[in-house]
Scaffold this motif. Structure first.
Motif, PDB file in Angstrom:
ATOM      1  N   TYR A   1       1.261  15.906   5.956  1.00 57.85           N
ATOM      2  CA  TYR A   1       0.521  15.073   5.013  1.00 57.85           C
ATOM      3  C   TYR A   1       1.498  14.299   4.149  1.00 57.85           C
TER       4      TYR A   1
ATOM      5  N   CYS B   1      -9.050  10.742   1.304  1.00 56.93           N
ATOM      6  CA  CYS B   1      -8.789   9.630   2.219  1.00 56.93           C
ATOM      7  C   CYS B   1     -10.071   9.021   2.761  1.00 56.93           C
ATOM      8  N   THR B   2     -11.214   9.699   2.574  1.00 61.52           N
ATOM      9  CA  THR B   2     -12.482   9.139   3.034  1.00 61.52           C
ATOM     10  C   THR B   2     -13.212   8.379   1.932  1.00 61.52           C
TER      11      THR B   2
ATOM     12  N   ASP C   1      -9.573  12.678  11.745  1.00 61.69           N
ATOM     13  CA  ASP C   1      -8.590  11.703  12.228  1.00 61.69           C
ATOM     14  C   ASP C   1      -8.224  12.160  13.632  1.00 61.69           C
TER      15      ASP C   1
ATOM     16  N   GLN D   1      -0.782  12.806   8.740  1.00 63.01           N
ATOM     17  CA  GLN D   1      -2.018  12.711   7.975  1.00 63.01           C
ATOM     18  C   GLN D   1      -1.731  11.861   6.748  1.00 63.01           C
TER      19      GLN D   1
ATOM     20  N   PRO E   1      -2.554   8.046   4.322  1.00 64.73           N
ATOM     21  CA  PRO E   1      -3.641   7.464   3.540  1.00 64.73           C
ATOM     22  C   PRO E   1      -4.797   7.011   4.439  1.00 64.73           C
ATOM     23  N   GLY E   2      -6.004   7.010   3.870  1.00 63.73           N
ATOM     24  CA  GLY E   2      -7.181   6.630   4.652  1.00 63.73           C
ATOM     25  C   GLY E   2      -7.495   5.143   4.628  1.00 63.73           C
ATOM     26  N   ARG E   3      -7.354   4.519   3.454  1.00 65.78           N
ATOM     27  CA  ARG E   3      -7.700   3.106   3.280  1.00 65.78           C
ATOM     28  C   ARG E   3      -9.076   2.793   3.878  1.00 65.78           C
ATOM     29  N   SER E   4     -10.045   3.647   3.584  1.00 59.88           N
ATOM     30  CA  SER E   4     -11.388   3.474   4.137  1.00 59.88           C
ATOM     31  C   SER E   4     -12.055   2.224   3.569  1.00 59.88           C
TER      32      SER E   4
ATOM     33  N   THR F   1     -11.894   2.388  -0.327  1.00 57.50           N
ATOM     34  CA  THR F   1     -10.880   1.651  -1.078  1.00 57.50           C
ATOM     35  C   THR F   1     -11.209   0.167  -1.145  1.00 57.50           C
TER      36      THR F   1
ATOM     37  N   GLU G   1      -4.438   2.196  -1.822  1.00 57.26           N
ATOM     38  CA  GLU G   1      -5.252   3.386  -2.045  1.00 57.26           C
ATOM     39  C   GLU G   1      -4.586   4.246  -3.101  1.00 57.26           C
TER      40      GLU G   1
END
Length: 472
Positions: free
Chosen positions: A230, A281-282, A448, A247, A249-252, A285, A383
Motif C-alpha cells: 500500500y 480509495c473508493t 482492485d 495498492q 490511490p483510487g482517484r474514483s 475524487t 486525491e
C-alpha cells in the motif's frame, strides 16, 4: 525512561518466538500530540530470522485454519485482546488515526465479517472448472487444481483505514504464512488482529507482526514469495514488480452524462465523498458533468453547500464524520491543496481546510473546486484523505481520456459505447453503470481485482490407482 513513557501501551513486534520489545521504539501519539503508545521497531536481522521461520513452517490444515480465523475475528470484535477491551481499542484507534469512532467500530465489524468469509471470498477468483482441493471427486478424470504461487505473503500495510486488514485474511485462509508490516500511523489494528490469530490457534511462525523502519521493510518484502504494498506513487514505484501487488490511490470518479439533471445526484455525490470521512480509495475524487463549465459550477456549489453542513468534531465523538489530523500535518496538506488548486474556482475550502480544535489537532474540512475543462482532471484532480472534490465539464468529444486512472468509475447516463470502452480500458479497474455510490461493493465483486488472482495459479492434476488396468 520517564514515568510517562512507562505507562504507555506497548505495541511489541510479534515474531516466531512471541512478543519482541526492541530497544528502538517509536512513540505513537494521538492526533493532539499526546503520547499513547510505544511501537517496537524490529531491526533487519530480526526481520530476516522471522521471515526464515515463516518459510520453514508447515501449512496448517485447511479446516483448522479456517476455524481459527473465524474464532480470531469474533475475539477481535468482542474480546479483550492484549489488555484492550473493544471500547478501549476503538477509542485509541480513533484518537490515533483521527477517524470517527463510529467508523472505527464499523471497521472492526467488517474485519470480523471477513474472518468468517475469507475462504468463500477467495473462491470467487477461482477459474471455472478448476477445483480447490485434491480430494475433489473429479481428480480421477483429470482437473485443473488451484494452488498457491508461494508460501510466504508479505503485507506492507497502510494506516488510512482499519478495514484494509480484513483483506489479507484471504491469504491466510488459502494457506499462506503471512507477515504484516504495519503503518506507523495506526499499528493497533494489525497488532490486535495478529494477537487474536495467535490466541485462536495460529502458530507464531504462521502469522507475524513486524513494525520496522523502511530498510527492514525492504527485507520483509524481498524475503516474501509475494507481497501486497500500500502507498502513494513513490512507494508503488519503489516496490514495482511481478511479485508485488500495488495498492495505490483510487482517484474514483463519477460522470453524469446525457439529459440527466445533476440536481438528482447531489446526495449521491455528497455520500460518495464523505462516507468514512473521505479517507478511502473508493471515495469519489472527481465529478464530471455533461455541459459547459457553468453547469459544473452549479453542481459543485450545490454539493459544497451540503458538505459545509458537516460539523467539526473530535474523533471520539459518536457523530464525527470528518477526519482529524495533528495540526502540523493538517497545515502541510492544506498548503499542498492550495498550491495544486491555483487557477481553479473554489466553492469550498478556498481559504483553507484546517479547523483548529485547540488541542494540537485539526479537522480536515471538505474542499470543492471547479476545473475549467475535463482535460485538467488528470493533472489537478488529486486525491486526499478527506472529502476533496474536483468538478469539471465533460462532453462526448472528451471521451474516455479524463476518466482513466480510476479505481471505481460511476457512469450515469452514459451510452453503451462509453461503458464498453471503460470496461476494456486497463487503467479503469471497476465500472459502475447507473446511479451507484462510488463506494459500492458486494462480497463477490473484486476491489482492485481479486486478491486470489494474484495469490493462486492453476495446475493440472490427475490421480488414478497405481495398478495398471488389465490388458484387453
Amino acid at each position: 525512561m520517564s514515568d510517562v513513557l512507562d505507562e504507555l501501551f506497548q505495541i511489541d513486534a510479534l515474531g516466531p518466538s512471541g512478543a519482541y520489545r526492541s530497544r528502538n521504539r517509536m512513540t505513537v501519539t494521538e492526533v493532539g500530540g499526546k503520547p499513547v503508545a510505544e511501537l517496537s521497531l524490529a531491526p533487519a536481522p530480526y526481520v530476516s530470522r522471522a521471515m526464515s521461520a515463516l518459510r520453514k513452517a508447515d501449512t496448517m490444515d485447511r479446516e483448522a485454519r479456517l476455524a481459527a480465523i473465524a474464532r480470531a475475528g469474533e475475539a477481535f470484535q468482542n474480546g479483550t485482546i492484549a489488555g484492550l477491551s473493544p471500547d478501549e481499542y476503538h477509542r485509541m484507534v480513533s484518537r490515533i488515526s483521527g477517524l470517527g469512532i463510529a467508523e472505527v467500530r464499523s471497521a472492526a465489524g467488517k474485519i470480523a465479517a471477513y474472518s468468517q468469509q475469507a475462504w468463500d471470498r477467495a473462491q470467487f477468483a477461482r477459474p471455472l472448472g478448476v477445483v480447490p482441493t485434491t480430494d475433489h471427486p473429479s481428480v480421477g478424470k483429470g482437473v485443473g487444481l488451484w494452488v498457491r504461487r508461494g508460501d510466504v505473503f508479505g503485507v506492507h500495510a497502510a494506516g488510512n483505514h482499519p478495514a484494509i486488514h480484513g483483506g489479507w485474511l484471504e491469504a491466510l485462509a488459502l494457506g499462506y504464512r503471512v507477515a504484516v508490516r504495519p503503518s506507523r500511523r495506526e499499528p493497533l489494528t494489525p497488532h490486535r488482529l495478529v494477537t487474536a490469530l495467535h490466541e485462536a490457534g495460529f502458530g507464531h511462525d504462521h502469522v507475524i507482526f513486524l513494525p520496522t523502519d523502511y530498510a527492514a521493510a525492504d527485507e520483509m518484502i524481498h524475503a516474501s514469495d509475494l507481497a501486497m504494498v500500500y502507498g502513494g506513487a513513490d512507494v508503488i514505484a519503489k516496490y514495482s514488480g511481478t511479485r508485488l501487488l500495488p495498492q495505490g490511490p483510487g482517484r474514483s470518479k463519477i460522470l453524469i452524462a446525457g439529459e440527466h439533471d445533476w440536481r438528482d445526484y447531489v446526495d449521491l455525490v455528497v455520500e460518495s465523498a464523505s462516507r468514512g470521512g473521505g479517507t478511502g480509495c473508493t471515495n469519489v475524487t472527481t465529478i464530471l458533468v455533461e455541459g459547459d463549465r457553468s453547469v459544473a459550477a452549479d453542481f459543485a456549489r450545490a454539493v459544497a453547500d451540503k458538505l459545509a453542513l458537516i460539523p467539526s468534531l473530535r474523533p471520539e465523538d459518536e457523530c464525527a464524520v470528518l477526519p482529524v489530523q495533528p495540526i502540523e500535518e493538517a497545515r502541510r496538506i492544506e498548503s499542498y491543496l492550495l498550491e495544486t488548486a491555483q487557477g481553479t474556482e473554489a466553492m469550498l475550502g478556498g481559504e483553507g481546510i484546517v479547523d483548529d480544535l485547540g488541542d494540537g489537532s485539526a479537522v480536515m474540512r471538505p474542499a470543492v473546486h471547479v476545473l475549467d475543462s475535463a482535460a485538467d482532471v488528470q493533472t489537478k484532480g488529486i486525491e486526499l484523505a478527506f472529502p476533496c472534490l474536483w468538478f469539471a465539464p465533460w462532453s462526448p468529444e472528451d471521451g474516455l481520456a479524463p476518466l482513466k486512472s480510476t479505481l471505481n468509475l460511476v457512469l450515469i447516463g452514459a451510452e453503451d459505447g462509453l461503458i464498453e470502452a471503460g470496461l476494456e480500458d486497463g487503467s479503469i479497474r471497476n465500472v459502475y453503470a447507473g446511479a451507484v455510490r462510488s463506494y459500492f461493493s458486494a462480497p463477490n465483486m473484486p476491489h482492485d481485482g481479486y486478491l486470489a488472482d494474484f495469490l493462486m495459479k492453476s495446475k493440472g492434476y490427475v490421480r488414478v490407482p497405481d495398478a495398471l488396468p488389465p490388458a484387453p
